[in-house]
Enzyme design. Structure first.
Site, PDB file in Angstrom:
ATOM      1  N   GLU A  50       0.847  -1.202   0.000  1.00 37.51           N
ATOM      2  CA  GLU A  50       0.000   0.000   0.000  1.00 37.51           C
ATOM      3  C   GLU A  50       0.878   1.246   0.000  1.00 37.51           C
ATOM      4  O   GLU A  50       1.762   1.388   0.846  1.00 37.51           O
ATOM      5  CB  GLU A  50      -0.881  -0.017   1.262  1.00 37.51           C
ATOM      6  CG  GLU A  50      -1.621   1.274   1.524  1.00 37.51           C
ATOM      7  CD  GLU A  50      -2.052   1.418   2.986  1.00 37.51           C
ATOM      8  OE1 GLU A  50      -1.918   2.530   3.531  1.00 37.51           O
ATOM      9  OE2 GLU A  50      -2.510   0.428   3.594  1.00 37.51           O
ATOM     10  N   THR A  79      -4.473   6.054   3.091  1.00 37.88           N
ATOM     11  CA  THR A  79      -4.804   7.425   3.499  1.00 37.88           C
ATOM     12  C   THR A  79      -5.691   8.101   2.456  1.00 37.88           C
ATOM     13  O   THR A  79      -5.493   9.275   2.110  1.00 37.88           O
ATOM     14  CB  THR A  79      -3.524   8.265   3.795  1.00 37.88           C
ATOM     15  OG1 THR A  79      -2.552   7.420   4.404  1.00 37.88           O
ATOM     16  CG2 THR A  79      -3.832   9.386   4.781  1.00 37.88           C
ATOM     17  N   LYS A 139     -10.863  -1.379   8.638  1.00 35.22           N
ATOM     18  CA  LYS A 139      -9.546  -1.247   9.259  1.00 35.22           C
ATOM     19  C   LYS A 139      -9.699  -0.715  10.675  1.00 35.22           C
ATOM     20  O   LYS A 139     -10.318   0.327  10.889  1.00 35.22           O
ATOM     21  CB  LYS A 139      -8.698  -0.290   8.421  1.00 35.22           C
ATOM     22  CG  LYS A 139      -7.377   0.103   9.058  1.00 35.22           C
ATOM     23  CD  LYS A 139      -6.552   0.878   8.065  1.00 35.22           C
ATOM     24  CE  LYS A 139      -6.011   2.154   8.674  1.00 35.22           C
ATOM     25  NZ  LYS A 139      -5.047   2.831   7.816  1.00 35.22           N
TER      26      LYS A 139
END
Length: 224
Positions: A50, A79, A139
Protein backbone atom coordinates in the site's frame (compact mmCIF):
# COMPACT_ATOMS: atom_id res chain seq x y z
CA UNK A 1 -24.73 -13.10 -15.92
CA UNK A 2 -23.37 -9.59 -15.56
CA UNK A 3 -23.37 -9.61 -11.76
CA UNK A 4 -20.89 -12.52 -11.79
CA UNK A 5 -18.57 -10.68 -14.16
CA UNK A 6 -18.61 -7.67 -11.86
CA UNK A 7 -18.02 -9.82 -8.76
CA UNK A 8 -15.04 -11.73 -10.13
CA UNK A 9 -12.27 -9.19 -9.65
CA UNK A 10 -13.48 -8.27 -6.17
CA UNK A 11 -13.64 -11.91 -5.05
CA UNK A 12 -10.20 -12.53 -6.54
CA UNK A 13 -8.71 -9.42 -4.93
CA UNK A 14 -10.20 -10.19 -1.52
CA UNK A 15 -8.88 -13.75 -1.72
CA UNK A 16 -5.38 -12.44 -2.60
CA UNK A 17 -5.46 -10.08 0.41
CA UNK A 18 -6.78 -12.69 2.85
CA UNK A 19 -4.23 -15.27 1.70
CA UNK A 20 -1.38 -12.76 2.04
CA UNK A 21 -2.56 -11.71 5.54
CA UNK A 22 0.23 -9.11 5.75
CA UNK A 23 0.32 -5.78 3.87
CA UNK A 24 3.42 -3.59 3.58
CA UNK A 25 2.54 0.08 4.11
CA UNK A 26 4.70 2.75 2.46
CA UNK A 27 4.76 6.29 3.86
CA UNK A 28 7.93 8.01 2.66
CA UNK A 29 9.11 11.46 1.53
CA UNK A 30 8.94 11.02 -2.26
CA UNK A 31 7.51 8.88 -5.05
CA UNK A 32 10.87 7.55 -6.18
CA UNK A 33 11.61 6.18 -2.73
CA UNK A 34 8.07 4.74 -2.56
CA UNK A 35 8.60 2.83 -5.81
CA UNK A 36 12.00 1.56 -4.65
CA UNK A 37 10.62 0.41 -1.30
CA UNK A 38 7.63 -1.28 -2.96
CA UNK A 39 9.96 -3.18 -5.31
CA UNK A 40 12.09 -4.24 -2.33
CA UNK A 41 9.01 -5.43 -0.41
CA UNK A 42 7.83 -7.43 -3.42
CA UNK A 43 11.33 -8.89 -3.87
CA UNK A 44 11.20 -9.83 -0.17
CA UNK A 45 7.95 -11.77 -0.68
CA UNK A 46 5.19 -9.24 0.06
CA UNK A 47 2.16 -9.81 -2.17
CA UNK A 48 0.17 -6.75 -1.07
CA UNK A 49 1.71 -3.28 -0.87
CA UNK A 50 0.00 0.00 0.00
CA UNK A 51 1.31 3.44 -0.98
CA UNK A 52 -0.23 6.19 1.17
CA UNK A 53 -1.57 9.36 -0.39
CA UNK A 54 0.67 11.36 1.98
CA UNK A 55 3.62 10.48 -0.30
CA UNK A 56 4.24 13.40 -2.68
CA UNK A 57 3.52 12.04 -6.17
CA UNK A 58 1.72 9.00 -4.73
CA UNK A 59 -0.52 8.60 -7.80
CA UNK A 60 2.54 8.41 -10.11
CA UNK A 61 4.07 5.78 -7.82
CA UNK A 62 0.84 3.75 -7.75
CA UNK A 63 0.55 3.94 -11.54
CA UNK A 64 4.16 2.83 -12.10
CA UNK A 65 3.87 -0.02 -9.60
CA UNK A 66 0.49 -1.20 -10.88
CA UNK A 67 1.88 -1.43 -14.41
CA UNK A 68 4.95 -3.46 -13.40
CA UNK A 69 3.58 -5.57 -10.51
CA UNK A 70 4.19 -9.31 -11.00
CA UNK A 71 1.25 -11.72 -11.30
CA UNK A 72 -0.42 -12.23 -7.93
CA UNK A 73 0.88 -8.98 -6.41
CA UNK A 74 -1.59 -6.23 -5.49
CA UNK A 75 -0.85 -2.52 -5.22
CA UNK A 76 -3.20 -0.43 -3.10
CA UNK A 77 -3.61 3.18 -1.98
CA UNK A 78 -3.67 4.30 1.65
CA UNK A 79 -4.80 7.43 3.50
CA UNK A 80 -7.61 7.88 0.96
CA UNK A 81 -9.99 10.45 2.46
CA UNK A 82 -12.55 11.40 -0.21
CA UNK A 83 -14.52 9.99 -3.14
CA UNK A 84 -12.54 12.19 -5.56
CA UNK A 85 -9.26 10.83 -4.22
CA UNK A 86 -10.66 7.29 -4.42
CA UNK A 87 -11.43 7.78 -8.13
CA UNK A 88 -7.93 9.13 -8.82
CA UNK A 89 -6.36 6.12 -7.08
CA UNK A 90 -8.56 3.68 -9.01
CA UNK A 91 -7.63 5.42 -12.27
CA UNK A 92 -3.93 5.07 -11.32
CA UNK A 93 -4.46 1.30 -10.94
CA UNK A 94 -4.92 0.78 -7.18
CA UNK A 95 -6.66 -2.54 -6.44
CA UNK A 96 -7.54 -1.78 -2.83
CA UNK A 97 -8.21 1.54 -1.07
CA UNK A 98 -7.56 2.10 2.62
CA UNK A 99 -8.62 5.05 4.77
CA UNK A 100 -7.47 5.94 8.30
CA UNK A 101 -10.98 7.25 9.06
CA UNK A 102 -14.56 6.05 8.72
CA UNK A 103 -14.66 7.60 5.22
CA UNK A 104 -17.57 5.77 3.65
CA UNK A 105 -17.44 7.95 0.49
CA UNK A 106 -14.62 5.72 -0.80
CA UNK A 107 -17.00 2.72 -0.85
CA UNK A 108 -19.18 3.50 -3.89
CA UNK A 109 -16.39 4.32 -6.37
CA UNK A 110 -14.50 1.22 -5.17
CA UNK A 111 -17.48 -1.08 -5.55
CA UNK A 112 -18.28 0.32 -9.00
CA UNK A 113 -14.70 -0.41 -10.12
CA UNK A 114 -14.34 -3.85 -8.47
CA UNK A 115 -11.75 -2.44 -6.05
CA UNK A 116 -11.55 -3.48 -2.38
CA UNK A 117 -12.86 -0.72 -0.05
CA UNK A 118 -11.28 -0.59 3.42
CA UNK A 119 -12.44 2.39 5.48
CA UNK A 120 -11.50 2.53 9.16
CA UNK A 121 -13.45 2.22 12.38
CA UNK A 122 -12.09 2.35 15.90
CA UNK A 123 -15.22 1.62 17.90
CA UNK A 124 -17.69 -1.24 17.37
CA UNK A 125 -20.25 1.41 16.25
CA UNK A 126 -17.91 2.75 13.54
CA UNK A 127 -16.93 -0.76 12.43
CA UNK A 128 -20.58 -1.79 11.94
CA UNK A 129 -21.44 1.56 10.32
CA UNK A 130 -18.71 1.13 7.68
CA UNK A 131 -19.68 -2.52 7.09
CA UNK A 132 -23.39 -1.73 6.63
CA UNK A 133 -22.52 0.93 4.06
CA UNK A 134 -20.68 -1.67 1.98
CA UNK A 135 -17.06 -1.83 3.15
CA UNK A 136 -15.39 -5.10 2.11
CA UNK A 137 -13.05 -4.97 5.12
CA UNK A 138 -12.91 -2.52 8.04
CA UNK A 139 -9.55 -1.25 9.26
CA UNK A 140 -9.20 -0.98 13.03
CA UNK A 141 -6.85 1.97 13.53
CA UNK A 142 -4.74 2.74 15.49
CA UNK A 143 -4.83 -0.88 16.66
CA UNK A 144 -1.72 -0.80 18.84
CA UNK A 145 -2.80 2.30 20.75
CA UNK A 146 -6.31 1.08 21.60
CA UNK A 147 -5.40 -2.28 23.11
CA UNK A 148 -3.88 -4.50 20.42
CA UNK A 149 -4.97 -8.15 20.01
CA UNK A 150 -6.96 -7.99 23.29
CA UNK A 151 -9.17 -5.27 21.78
CA UNK A 152 -9.65 -7.23 18.53
CA UNK A 153 -10.63 -10.36 20.47
CA UNK A 154 -13.17 -8.35 22.50
CA UNK A 155 -14.72 -6.83 19.34
CA UNK A 156 -14.83 -10.27 17.70
CA UNK A 157 -17.29 -11.57 20.35
CA UNK A 158 -20.33 -9.50 19.24
CA UNK A 159 -19.04 -8.94 15.65
CA UNK A 160 -17.86 -12.35 14.45
CA UNK A 161 -18.33 -11.87 10.69
CA UNK A 162 -16.83 -8.51 9.67
CA UNK A 163 -13.36 -8.89 8.08
CA UNK A 164 -10.90 -6.70 10.01
CA UNK A 165 -7.57 -5.14 9.06
CA UNK A 166 -5.35 -3.88 11.87
CA UNK A 167 -2.60 -1.29 11.59
CA UNK A 168 -1.05 1.48 13.62
CA UNK A 169 2.13 0.73 15.60
CA UNK A 170 1.88 -3.00 14.87
CA UNK A 171 5.13 -4.97 15.14
CA UNK A 172 5.85 -7.92 12.81
CA UNK A 173 6.12 -10.25 15.82
CA UNK A 174 2.56 -9.32 16.88
CA UNK A 175 1.02 -10.44 13.57
CA UNK A 176 0.16 -13.97 14.69
CA UNK A 177 -1.47 -12.69 17.90
CA UNK A 178 -3.66 -10.34 15.87
CA UNK A 179 -4.64 -13.11 13.44
CA UNK A 180 -5.40 -15.45 16.35
CA UNK A 181 -7.54 -12.71 17.94
CA UNK A 182 -9.67 -12.59 14.80
CA UNK A 183 -8.12 -10.08 12.39
CA UNK A 184 -7.85 -11.11 8.72
CA UNK A 185 -5.22 -8.58 7.67
CA UNK A 186 -2.26 -6.92 9.36
CA UNK A 187 -0.73 -3.74 7.98
CA UNK A 188 2.96 -3.24 8.77
CA UNK A 189 4.49 0.21 8.39
CA UNK A 190 7.42 -0.86 6.22
CA UNK A 191 8.90 2.64 5.99
CA UNK A 192 9.30 2.81 9.79
CA UNK A 193 10.21 -0.85 10.35
CA UNK A 194 12.88 -0.79 7.61
CA UNK A 195 14.20 2.70 8.41
CA UNK A 196 17.83 1.56 8.96
CA UNK A 197 18.41 -0.21 5.62
CA UNK A 198 16.40 2.57 3.91
CA UNK A 199 18.72 5.21 5.37
CA UNK A 200 21.72 3.28 4.03
CA UNK A 201 20.16 3.53 0.55
CA UNK A 202 20.89 -0.12 -0.20
CA UNK A 203 17.89 -1.72 -1.92
CA UNK A 204 19.28 -5.26 -1.66
CA UNK A 205 19.56 -4.82 2.10
CA UNK A 206 16.02 -3.42 2.20
CA UNK A 207 14.69 -6.46 0.30
CA UNK A 208 16.55 -8.82 2.66
CA UNK A 209 15.17 -6.95 5.69
CA UNK A 210 11.67 -7.08 4.15
CA UNK A 211 11.99 -10.85 3.74
CA UNK A 212 13.12 -11.20 7.37
CA UNK A 213 10.21 -9.01 8.50
CA UNK A 214 7.72 -11.13 6.57
CA UNK A 215 9.21 -14.31 8.03
CA UNK A 216 8.79 -12.85 11.51
CA UNK A 217 5.15 -12.01 10.73
CA UNK A 218 4.44 -15.39 9.10
CA UNK A 219 6.87 -17.86 10.69
CA UNK A 220 5.24 -20.91 9.11
CA UNK A 221 5.96 -19.67 5.60
CA UNK A 222 9.35 -21.28 5.01
CA UNK A 223 11.53 -19.15 2.78
CA UNK A 224 8.66 -16.91 1.65
Amino acid sequence: PLSNAVMLPIEHRLRTLFQAQVVGIIRVADAECAVGLARALIAGGFRCVEVTMTVPGALDAIKALSEEAPEGVMIGAGTVTSAAEARQCIEAGAQFLVSPICETDIIRPSREAGVVAIPAGMTPTEIVHAWRLGAHVVKVFPAGAIGGPVFIKAVRGPLPDIPLWVSGAVQPGETQAYLAAGAQLVGLNASALLASPLAADNWEAVAAAAQAMLRQARPGDGAG
